[in-house]
Enzyme design. Structure first.
Site, PDB file in Angstrom:
ATOM      1  N   GLU A   1      -3.799   1.682  -7.497  1.00  0.00           N
ATOM      2  CA  GLU A   1      -4.195   2.819  -6.675  1.00  0.00           C
ATOM      3  C   GLU A   1      -3.284   4.021  -6.943  1.00  0.00           C
ATOM      4  O   GLU A   1      -2.214   4.123  -6.321  1.00  0.00           O
ATOM      5  CB  GLU A   1      -4.088   2.455  -5.196  1.00  0.00           C
ATOM      6  CG  GLU A   1      -4.732   1.143  -4.848  1.00  0.00           C
ATOM      7  CD  GLU A   1      -5.159   1.093  -3.396  1.00  0.00           C
ATOM      8  OE1 GLU A   1      -6.257   0.614  -3.163  1.00  0.00           O
ATOM      9  OE2 GLU A   1      -4.409   1.556  -2.528  1.00  0.00           O
TER      10      GLU A   1
ATOM     11  N   HIS B   1       0.846  -1.197   0.000  1.00  0.00           N
ATOM     12  CA  HIS B   1       0.000   0.000   0.000  1.00  0.00           C
ATOM     13  C   HIS B   1       0.881   1.246   0.000  1.00  0.00           C
ATOM     14  O   HIS B   1       1.915   1.284   0.672  1.00  0.00           O
ATOM     15  CB  HIS B   1      -0.928   0.001   1.218  1.00  0.00           C
ATOM     16  CG  HIS B   1      -2.007   1.030   1.082  1.00  0.00           C
ATOM     17  ND1 HIS B   1      -1.782   2.368   1.286  1.00  0.00           N
ATOM     18  CD2 HIS B   1      -3.306   0.910   0.711  1.00  0.00           C
ATOM     19  CE1 HIS B   1      -2.900   3.033   1.057  1.00  0.00           C
ATOM     20  NE2 HIS B   1      -3.851   2.172   0.710  1.00  0.00           N
TER      21      HIS B   1
END
Ligand code: PGA
Length: 250
Positions: free
Chosen positions: A168, A99
């Site tokens: 993302e 992430h």
């Protein structure tokens, strides 16, 4: 309306207390409805709530994942860390790795590669996050960055069957801004092309993450190459999360 399986990964980040778990009963009820039988829902709460979630979701179709893990496979003197064996042992099926919030605080592609390898060896499914930041986008480096994150993150990993990519763009996370339709479609297709080259698997899943909410999910769902969403902020609000699932299948 879609007939394909769609992922809805709720990334609660560093939010949530035991009292918030009650509200997910509504998501459990929703997941039992025929209309949403193609919704694959995964909850990724903070470590402190993982066990409560596993217990609560035991007899449901909803699965649980952790938000990160340490790269070691054995116990050790790593204060504050949890390894993938422990996560698996708890009853989780997934782990988020790479992430951008963790990349910013020090996770390199090499470290991410180690975490992915170890987690796969412990039979966890990987939610592998990648994406360019704003500067990289402005300098037309998006594709180069995505290719490098994929190639380095999945280096020497032959079997990527249990790896799900979550694209993302860093500039989209928490900003309320999502990429334009064509830009997003092209980047998702580019990621799928690289993965298809790396592996004979035809069916590699690529999710989108970054400011997904009930207002934009219908439009995002129009891109058939997107296999679902990784949802941060909006997943912590039960009404919004339910709305996102409903709107995808309406
Ligand atoms: P967001 O977060 O939905 O709040 O933008 C997404 C993520 O960080 O995975």
């Amino acid at each position: 309306m879609t007939n394909k399986y769609k992922y809805f990964v709720a990334n609660w980040k560093m939010f949530g207390e035991t009292k918030n778990i009650k509200s997910i009963s509504r998501v459990i009820e929703l997941s039992k409805l025929r209309k949403f039988s193609k919704a694959k829902i995964v909850y990724c709460p903070p470590y402190t709530l993982l066990y409560e979630f596993v217990k609560k979701l035991k007899k449901t179709k909803i699965e649980v994942g952790a938000q990160d893990c340490h790269e070691a496979n054995t116990n050790g003197p790593f204060t504050g860390s949890i390894n993938s064996k422990m996560i698996k042992n708890l009853g989780c099926k997934y782990v988020i790795i790479g992430h951008s919030e963790n990349r910013i605080s020090g996770d390199t592609n090499e470290l991410i590669n180690k975490k992915i390898k170890i987690s796969l060896s412990n039979n966890l499914k990987i939610l592998f996050c990648l994406g360019e930041n704003f500067k990289e986008k402005k300098n037309n480096k998006t594709k180069r960055i995505l290719a490098s994150q994929i190639n380095k993150g999945l280096k020497n990993i032959k079997n990527i069957e249990n790896v799900i990519i979550s694209y993302e763009p860093v500039w989209s996370i928490g900003s309320g801004i999502v990429p334009k339709h064509n830009e997003l479609k092209n980047n998702i297709l580019f990621i799928k092309k690289i993965l298809n080259k790396k592996s004979k698997l035809k069916n590699i899943k690529v999710l989108y993450g970054g400011s997904v909410n009930p207002k934009n999910v219908k439009d995002l769902s129009k891109i058939p190459q997107i296999d679902g969403f990784l949802i941060g902020g909006a997943s912590q609000n039960i009404n919004k999360f339910i709305d996102i699932i409903k709107k995808t299948f309406n």
